[in-house]
Design a protein around this motif. Structure first.
Motif, PDB file in Angstrom:
ATOM      1  N   ILE A  44       0.929  -1.032  -0.065  1.00  0.00           N
ATOM      2  CA  ILE A  44       0.016   0.032   0.029  1.00  0.00           C
ATOM      3  C   ILE A  44       0.844   1.295  -0.099  1.00  0.00           C
ATOM      4  O   ILE A  44       0.566   2.000  -0.740  1.00  0.00           O
ATOM      5  CB  ILE A  44      -1.013   0.165   1.017  1.00  0.00           C
ATOM      6  CG1 ILE A  44      -1.808   1.395   1.084  1.00  0.00           C
ATOM      7  CG2 ILE A  44      -0.543  -0.220   2.431  1.00  0.00           C
ATOM      8  CD1 ILE A  44      -2.923   1.369   2.185  1.00  0.00           C
ATOM      9  N   TYR A  45       1.827   1.209   0.824  1.00  0.00           N
ATOM     10  CA  TYR A  45       2.890   2.401   0.748  1.00  0.00           C
ATOM     11  C   TYR A  45       3.771   2.553  -0.339  1.00  0.00           C
ATOM     12  O   TYR A  45       4.077   3.454  -0.943  1.00  0.00           O
ATOM     13  CB  TYR A  45       3.685   2.382   1.941  1.00  0.00           C
ATOM     14  CG  TYR A  45       2.941   2.503   3.312  1.00  0.00           C
ATOM     15  CD1 TYR A  45       2.299   3.712   3.603  1.00  0.00           C
ATOM     16  CD2 TYR A  45       2.915   1.543   4.099  1.00  0.00           C
ATOM     17  CE1 TYR A  45       1.509   3.903   4.658  1.00  0.00           C
ATOM     18  CE2 TYR A  45       2.057   1.549   5.421  1.00  0.00           C
ATOM     19  CZ  TYR A  45       1.416   2.610   5.532  1.00  0.00           C
ATOM     20  OH  TYR A  45       0.623   2.750   6.844  1.00  0.00           O
ATOM     21  N   TRP A  46       4.152   1.336  -0.978  1.00  0.00           N
ATOM     22  CA  TRP A  46       4.984   1.271  -2.140  1.00  0.00           C
ATOM     23  C   TRP A  46       4.236   1.787  -3.569  1.00  0.00           C
ATOM     24  O   TRP A  46       4.844   2.583  -4.201  1.00  0.00           O
ATOM     25  CB  TRP A  46       5.685  -0.119  -2.348  1.00  0.00           C
ATOM     26  CG  TRP A  46       6.649  -0.090  -3.563  1.00  0.00           C
ATOM     27  CD1 TRP A  46       6.176  -0.867  -4.559  1.00  0.00           C
ATOM     28  CD2 TRP A  46       7.836   0.589  -3.868  1.00  0.00           C
ATOM     29  NE1 TRP A  46       7.392  -0.543  -5.843  1.00  0.00           N
ATOM     30  CE2 TRP A  46       8.360   0.229  -5.056  1.00  0.00           C
ATOM     31  CE3 TRP A  46       8.810   1.446  -3.032  1.00  0.00           C
ATOM     32  CZ2 TRP A  46       9.351   0.475  -5.434  1.00  0.00           C
ATOM     33  CZ3 TRP A  46       9.681   1.874  -3.328  1.00  0.00           C
ATOM     34  CH2 TRP A  46      10.242   1.541  -4.884  1.00  0.00           C
ATOM     35  N   ASP A  47       3.107   1.428  -3.549  1.00  0.00           N
ATOM     36  CA  ASP A  47       2.361   1.833  -4.781  1.00  0.00           C
ATOM     37  C   ASP A  47       2.052   3.293  -4.704  1.00  0.00           C
ATOM     38  O   ASP A  47       2.237   3.931  -5.740  1.00  0.00           O
ATOM     39  CB  ASP A  47       1.158   1.138  -4.735  1.00  0.00           C
ATOM     40  CG  ASP A  47       1.296  -0.458  -5.090  1.00  0.00           C
ATOM     41  OD1 ASP A  47       2.303  -1.000  -5.423  1.00  0.00           O
ATOM     42  OD2 ASP A  47       0.075  -1.086  -4.990  1.00  0.00           O
ATOM     43  N   LEU A  48       1.736   3.800  -3.581  1.00  0.00           N
ATOM     44  CA  LEU A  48       1.627   5.139  -3.269  1.00  0.00           C
ATOM     45  C   LEU A  48       2.771   5.981  -3.629  1.00  0.00           C
ATOM     46  O   LEU A  48       2.683   7.103  -4.322  1.00  0.00           O
ATOM     47  CB  LEU A  48       0.942   5.414  -1.886  1.00  0.00           C
ATOM     48  CG  LEU A  48       0.709   6.891  -1.730  1.00  0.00           C
ATOM     49  CD1 LEU A  48      -0.249   7.749  -2.840  1.00  0.00           C
ATOM     50  CD2 LEU A  48      -0.031   7.130  -0.519  1.00  0.00           C
ATOM     51  N   ALA A  49       3.911   5.645  -3.030  1.00  0.00           N
ATOM     52  CA  ALA A  49       5.070   6.401  -3.211  1.00  0.00           C
ATOM     53  C   ALA A  49       5.609   6.122  -4.658  1.00  0.00           C
ATOM     54  O   ALA A  49       6.193   7.357  -5.038  1.00  0.00           O
ATOM     55  CB  ALA A  49       6.253   5.577  -2.378  1.00  0.00           C
ATOM     56  N   CYS A  50       5.432   5.431  -5.246  1.00  0.00           N
ATOM     57  CA  CYS A  50       5.626   5.341  -6.638  1.00  0.00           C
ATOM     58  C   CYS A  50       4.913   6.214  -7.550  1.00  0.00           C
ATOM     59  O   CYS A  50       5.370   6.979  -8.299  1.00  0.00           O
ATOM     60  CB  CYS A  50       5.799   3.889  -7.265  1.00  0.00           C
ATOM     61  SG  CYS A  50       6.921   2.556  -6.629  1.00  0.00           S
ATOM     62  N   ASP A  51       3.451   6.329  -7.369  1.00  0.00           N
ATOM     63  CA  ASP A  51       2.707   7.105  -7.996  1.00  0.00           C
ATOM     64  C   ASP A  51       3.235   8.693  -7.776  1.00  0.00           C
ATOM     65  O   ASP A  51       3.189   9.404  -8.603  1.00  0.00           O
ATOM     66  CB  ASP A  51       1.264   6.913  -7.603  1.00  0.00           C
ATOM     67  CG  ASP A  51       0.716   5.723  -8.105  1.00  0.00           C
ATOM     68  OD1 ASP A  51       1.253   5.507  -9.297  1.00  0.00           O
ATOM     69  OD2 ASP A  51      -0.183   5.075  -7.683  1.00  0.00           O
ATOM     70  N   ALA A  53      10.846   6.983  -5.150  1.00  0.00           N
ATOM     71  CA  ALA A  53      10.031   6.263  -4.765  1.00  0.00           C
ATOM     72  C   ALA A  53      10.388   5.685  -3.239  1.00  0.00           C
ATOM     73  O   ALA A  53       9.692   5.675  -2.634  1.00  0.00           O
ATOM     74  CB  ALA A  53       9.678   5.130  -5.482  1.00  0.00           C
ATOM     75  N   GLU A  54      11.727   5.583  -3.020  1.00  0.00           N
ATOM     76  CA  GLU A  54      12.151   4.986  -2.163  1.00  0.00           C
ATOM     77  C   GLU A  54      12.257   5.881  -0.918  1.00  0.00           C
ATOM     78  O   GLU A  54      11.910   5.456   0.274  1.00  0.00           O
ATOM     79  CB  GLU A  54      13.668   4.446  -2.519  1.00  0.00           C
ATOM     80  CG  GLU A  54      13.982   3.243  -3.401  1.00  0.00           C
ATOM     81  CD  GLU A  54      13.872   3.830  -4.656  1.00  0.00           C
ATOM     82  OE1 GLU A  54      13.790   2.766  -5.312  1.00  0.00           O
ATOM     83  OE2 GLU A  54      13.699   4.969  -4.995  1.00  0.00           O
ATOM     84  N   LYS A  55      12.623   7.292  -0.820  1.00  0.00           N
ATOM     85  CA  LYS A  55      12.623   7.935  -0.213  1.00  0.00           C
ATOM     86  C   LYS A  55      11.090   8.502   0.223  1.00  0.00           C
ATOM     87  O   LYS A  55      10.778   8.612   1.666  1.00  0.00           O
ATOM     88  CB  LYS A  55      13.060   9.334  -0.494  1.00  0.00           C
ATOM     89  CG  LYS A  55      14.703   9.479  -0.561  1.00  0.00           C
ATOM     90  CD  LYS A  55      15.400  10.679  -0.988  1.00  0.00           C
ATOM     91  CE  LYS A  55      16.856  10.300  -1.024  1.00  0.00           C
ATOM     92  NZ  LYS A  55      17.355  10.108   0.537  1.00  0.00           N
TER      93      LYS A  55
END
Length: 455
Positions: A97-104, A143-145
Motif C-alpha cells: 500500500i505504501y510502495w504503490d502510493l510512493a511510486c505514484d 519512490a524509495e524516499k
C-alpha cells in the motif's frame, strides 16, 4: 467481436497511440521507452502494465480523452515512468500500500516538473500542495524516499485513500504477478523478449526469467536515457530536474561493502587444518595398519585470505557523526568477524579525525573490538581535512607500527582536502551520500558510495 466493441477498441487504441506520439514529439529521450509496449484492450480495470503490455479499458480511455485530451497523455507517461524506474521490481519485503502510493507520487512529481502543456491536468494543481510540503522534508523525491516517509508517518485509512485517488493513474496488480499468471489472466504471450537488447546481464531475481529479462531491458533503457536527457533539456529549454535525480538514483551502481572490504585481505598463516593438502587415504591406511597411529599427521597450518593490518579513519565532522559512524564501524566489525576474514591477532587502528587527529584506538583482537564498540564516543566535529590521517599513518609506518599495511578505509562525507601524493598502500574513501551526488577523489584513490540504508 461485436461491431460496436471493435469500434470502441479502435478509437481508444488511436487515443493511446496519439498520446504516445505526442510524448515522442516533446520528449525525444523517451523514444526507446515509449516504443516497448503492446496495447491490449481489457474490461476488468482501467490501466495497467507488466513492463511489456499496456492493458487498457477502452471506455476509460475514451472517457478521459473526452474530459481533457491531456489526461491520456499524462497517464501514458505515468505508466512509462513506472517501467523506466523499475517500480514493479521491488523488494518483496515492502508494504504494498505504501510502495504503490510512493511510486505514484514520485512519478507524478517528475511529470509535473517537466512543465509540459501536453500533460498539464487539473489534478496536477491539487497534487502540488501535498508535494510542496513533502519537499520540505525530503530533498529529493524518489519512490524509495517517499516510501520511507509514508512508512514512518501515521496516516488514517481515509487519508491514504485520498492520496491514492490524487496520485494514481494506473493499477499495479500486474507488478505482483509472474509471466504465467499474466498470460493466463489476460491471454497474452509470456515471452518477454522485445526489440530492445540491453546488451548486459541484470541483477534481478524476481522468481521467473521473464520478469528478470524485462527488468534488464528497462535498466538498459534508463541508462541510455540518463545519457540523452541532459542534451535534450538544454536544447528544448526543459528542466527535467526530478527525472534526472531519479535516473541517477535508479542507475546508481550498488556496491557490496562486504566484497569490497575483502579486497584488503592479505595472505597469512592461521591455525587451521588444511583439508586441500591432506590425503585421507594414507591417513586411514595408517590407522588400520598400526592401530590408532595415523601414517600421516594432518597439516596444522593453512594459508587463508584474511585481514591482518589496516586502518579505519572516521571523519567526525558534523555530517558523518553519531549513530551513522557507529553503524559503519559495527558493519565493518561484523564483516571482519565472519568466515575467515579475521585473524586471531590483528593490528587495526581506528582513527577519528576532522582537521586533525582526535583519537587513535588500536585493536588487536575481537575483545578489543567489542570493548571499543561498547565505549565508543565521537570526538572532534568541525571541518574536514584528509591529509593529517595519511601523515599520521606514514609516521606510524616509519616507526614500525605496521609491517604489512594493506590499506586504509576513510569513512567520510567527501568534503575535504586530499593528499597530493599516492601512499604506498591502497586507500579507499567510503562516502555516505543520500542525495546521489558524485564526489571526486584523487586518481590514486578508490571510491565507494553507500546509502545510509546499505550500512
Amino acid at each position: 467481436m461485436p461491431e460496436a466493441q471493435e469500434k470502441l477498441n479502435k478509437l481508444s487504441r488511436d487515443v493511446l497511440i496519439l498520446s504516445r506520439n505526442t510524448l515522442l514529439v516533446n520528449l525525444r529521450f523517451l523514444d526507446a521507452a515509449l516504443s516497448q509496449f503492446e496495447l491490449v484492450p481489457v474490461n476488468a480495470f482501467n490501466l495497467m502494465t507488466d513492463g511489456k503490455h499496456i492493458f487498457y479499458n477502452p471506455s476509460h480511455v475514451l472517457k478521459c480523452y473526452k474530459e481533457a485530451k491531456e489526461i491520456p497523455v499524462r497517464d501514458y507517461l505515468h505508466i512509462v515512468m513506472h517501467c523506466v524506474f523499475r517500480h514493479m521490481y521491488m523488494s518483496p519485503s515492502l508494504e504494498r500500500i505504501y510502495w504503490d502510493l510512493a511510486c505514484d507520487i514520485a512519478v507524478e512529481n517528475m511529470i509535473t516538473e517537466l512543465g509540459l502543456r501536453t500533460t498539464a491536468t487539473t489534478k496536477e494543481w491539487r497534487q502540488t500542495r501535498y508535494v510542496t510540503e513533502l519537499k520540505k522534508k525530503l530533498k529529493i523525491i524518489t519512490a524509495e524516499k517517499v516510501y520511507a516517509h509514508l512508512w514512518n508517518k501515521i496516516y488514517s485509512p481515509e487519508e491514504l485513500a485520498e492520496l491514492q485517488e490524487l496520485f494514481a493513474a494506473d493499477e499495479h496488480d500486474a507488478w505482483y504477478m509472474n509471466d504465467d499468471e499474466i498470460s493466463q489472466r489476460f491471454g497474452v504471450s509470456s515471452d518477454s523478449n522485445s526489440g530492445y537488447n540491453p546488451g548486459q546481464d541484470g541483477d534481478y531475481e524476481q522468481g521467473d526469467g521473464g520478469r528478470s529479462a524485462k527488468a534488464d531491458m528497462w535498466k538498459a533503457i534508463a541508462e541510455r536515457m540518463q545519457v540523452d536527457i541532459d542534451t535534450f533539456g538544454k536544447q528544448r529549454g526543459i528542466s527535467p530536474g526530478a527525472m534526472v535525480q531519479n535516473l541517477t538514483a535508479v542507475n546508481r551502481e550498488r556496491y557490496d561493502y562486504t566484497a569490497f572490504l575483502k579486497k584488503f585481505a592479505v595472505m597469512g598463516e592461521a591455525m587451521k587444518i588444511n583439508d586441500d593438502d591432506f590425503d585421507y587415504i594414507f591417513y586411514t591406511y595408517g590407522l588400520q595398519l598400526y592401530k590408532k597411529m595415523p601414517l600421516i599427521e594432518p597439516l596444522e597450518y593453512k594459508e587463508i585470505k584474511a585481514i591482518k593490518e589496516f586502518v579505519i579513519a572516521i571523519d567526525t565532522s558534523g555530517s558523518t557523526s553519531g549513530e551513522l559512524v557507529q553503524r559503519f564501524v559495527q558493519k565493518t566489525y561484523n564483516i571482519l568477524k565472519s568466515t575467515e576474514s579475521f585473524f586471531t591477532k590483528i593490528n587495526l587502528h581506528i582513527i577519528q579525525c576532522n582537521t586533525g587527529i582526535q583519537e587513535d584506538k588500536k585493536i588487536t583482537c575481537q575483545e578489543d573490538f567489542d570493548e571499543y564498540l561498547n565505549t565508543m564516543q565521537i570526538h572532534g566535529l568541525g571541518g574536514t581535512d584528509f591529509r593529517p590521517v595519511f601523515e599520521y599513518v606514514e609516521w606510524m609506518r616509519q616507526n614500525k607500527e605496521f609491517t604489512n599495511l594493506k590499506g586504509l578505509i576513510y569513512f567520510t562525507d567527501g568534503y575535504g582536502a586530499f593528499p597530493a601524493k599516492k601512499p604506498d598502500y591502497d586507500a579507499a574513501f567510503v562516502f555516505i551520500d543520500d542525495e546521489y551526488n558524485n564526489p571526486d577523489v584523487p586518481t590514486w584513490a578508490i571510491k565507494l558510495v553507500l546509502q545510509k540504508d546499505e550500512i
